[in-house]
Design an enzyme around this catalytic site. Sequence first.
Site, PDB file in Angstrom:
ATOM      1  N   GLU A 220     -60.302  67.583  37.604  1.00 36.46           N
ATOM      2  CA  GLU A 220     -60.490  67.710  36.156  1.00 36.46           C
ATOM      3  C   GLU A 220     -59.987  66.438  35.493  1.00 36.46           C
ATOM      4  OE1 GLU A 220     -58.655  70.229  32.328  1.00 36.46           O
ATOM      5  OE2 GLU A 220     -58.021  70.694  34.387  1.00 36.46           O
TER       6      GLU A 220
ATOM      7  N   GLU B   3     -51.254  77.311  39.283  1.00 37.90           N
ATOM      8  CA  GLU B   3     -51.925  76.072  39.632  1.00 37.90           C
ATOM      9  C   GLU B   3     -50.941  75.122  40.307  1.00 37.90           C
ATOM     10  OE1 GLU B   3     -53.363  74.438  35.920  1.00 37.90           O
ATOM     11  OE2 GLU B   3     -53.849  76.433  35.148  1.00 37.90           O
TER      12      GLU B   3
END
Length: 413
Positions: free
Chosen positions: A333, A222
């Site tokens: 998120e 990520e």
Amino acid sequence: MALHCGSERRWSRVVKMTFYLFFLIPMSSVGNRNTNTIFNKKQKLEVQQQLKRLNKPALKSIESPDGDIIDCVDINKQPAFDHPLLKNHTIQMRPSSYPEGFSFNESNDVSSNSEPKLTQPWHLNGRCPEGTIPIRRTKEEDLLRAGSAANYGRKKHHSIPNADSAGITHEYAVLVEEGDKYYGMMANMNVWNPNTGDSNEFSVSQFWMTAGQSAEDYDTIEAGIIVNANRYGDYQTRLVTYWTDDNYRTTGCYNLDCPGFVQVDNQIATGATVTPYSIYGGTQRTVEFYVYKDINGNGDWWLKIAQRNFGYWPSSIFSLLSNSASSVQWGGEVINLKLGDKHTTTQMGSGHFPEEGPGKASFFDTLNVIDGKTILRRPWNSRTVITNPNCYNLINSGDYFYYGGPGRNPNCP
């Protein structure tokens, strides 16, 4: 490359687990979120030992205007090589090849002295010399906020952006591409400084490349930008990377906080702040990320940031991702702690809904994946994961999308 299997895979997992138990777990609790906690001599000693492990000797140190200290560490003495699987690793300064359809301006390669297309405040006070990499120095208060040495560098809240595992404390507005093997991806995102409602919450815009389905076997790499006061002690937007080989349980970490990721770039520091921000209704500031599995070389996962060869995740530290990824995700998120039984006011992206469009909403554009034929192409097997569209939403337009939102509002109480 093939997946690790049978005894070879189990042995690889044992080596990784043994290392992380040694590196992270032996430390006793170093305190709670109150950094004024009084510690006994043993705990203070353990904190200092952990800081010594994390902060490698610097050839040069740079004080950033934002309060960070950036240490210029010998590239051959960076944290990656504390990993038992990388003891005899030979640093690769660039991938051996690029996929079909990918164009790249070589003048921006790590071997050049060109100015990065991403600016960080520490650049104002100096640069790291050739042969070193910039690492944000870990301070004692960073460890204290983590609550324990075992937690430092790891995510406190584990969740993957898909409909089955998005927990009640996680909110997502994500585009998911799946249905093929994936050997890389591209994305360009605009940079904002979202407000977070509580210091224990964060807001991140990033990509995920994942492999696996089970809770035990799930690998991910990520990168993106994050506001995380619990981790960094402020509300600035920072560059962030992450990886895990076992669904966030014992392996992996943010940035260079544990051995694994090999950095080669001397101009960009993960964990450091990113400026300037985009202006609502005005100039949009962006940062580009690109990931490519060097299948003609060692199979390492290369990360480019702002068109520079930033570094790579060696294939050997993964099990499932040693082969390929099974999905790619892009988006936002946030953590929603529902304090007072209300939805958080933590913003995602610009803090505005995607319906507001250009110059006002957050976006990802130039979306591409490198598919099973190692060809760079637009996503075409995509779906959205939006946990609560009244709080955060996403509008997909193929190779770009707008996303984000304010969190709590009259339609999101």
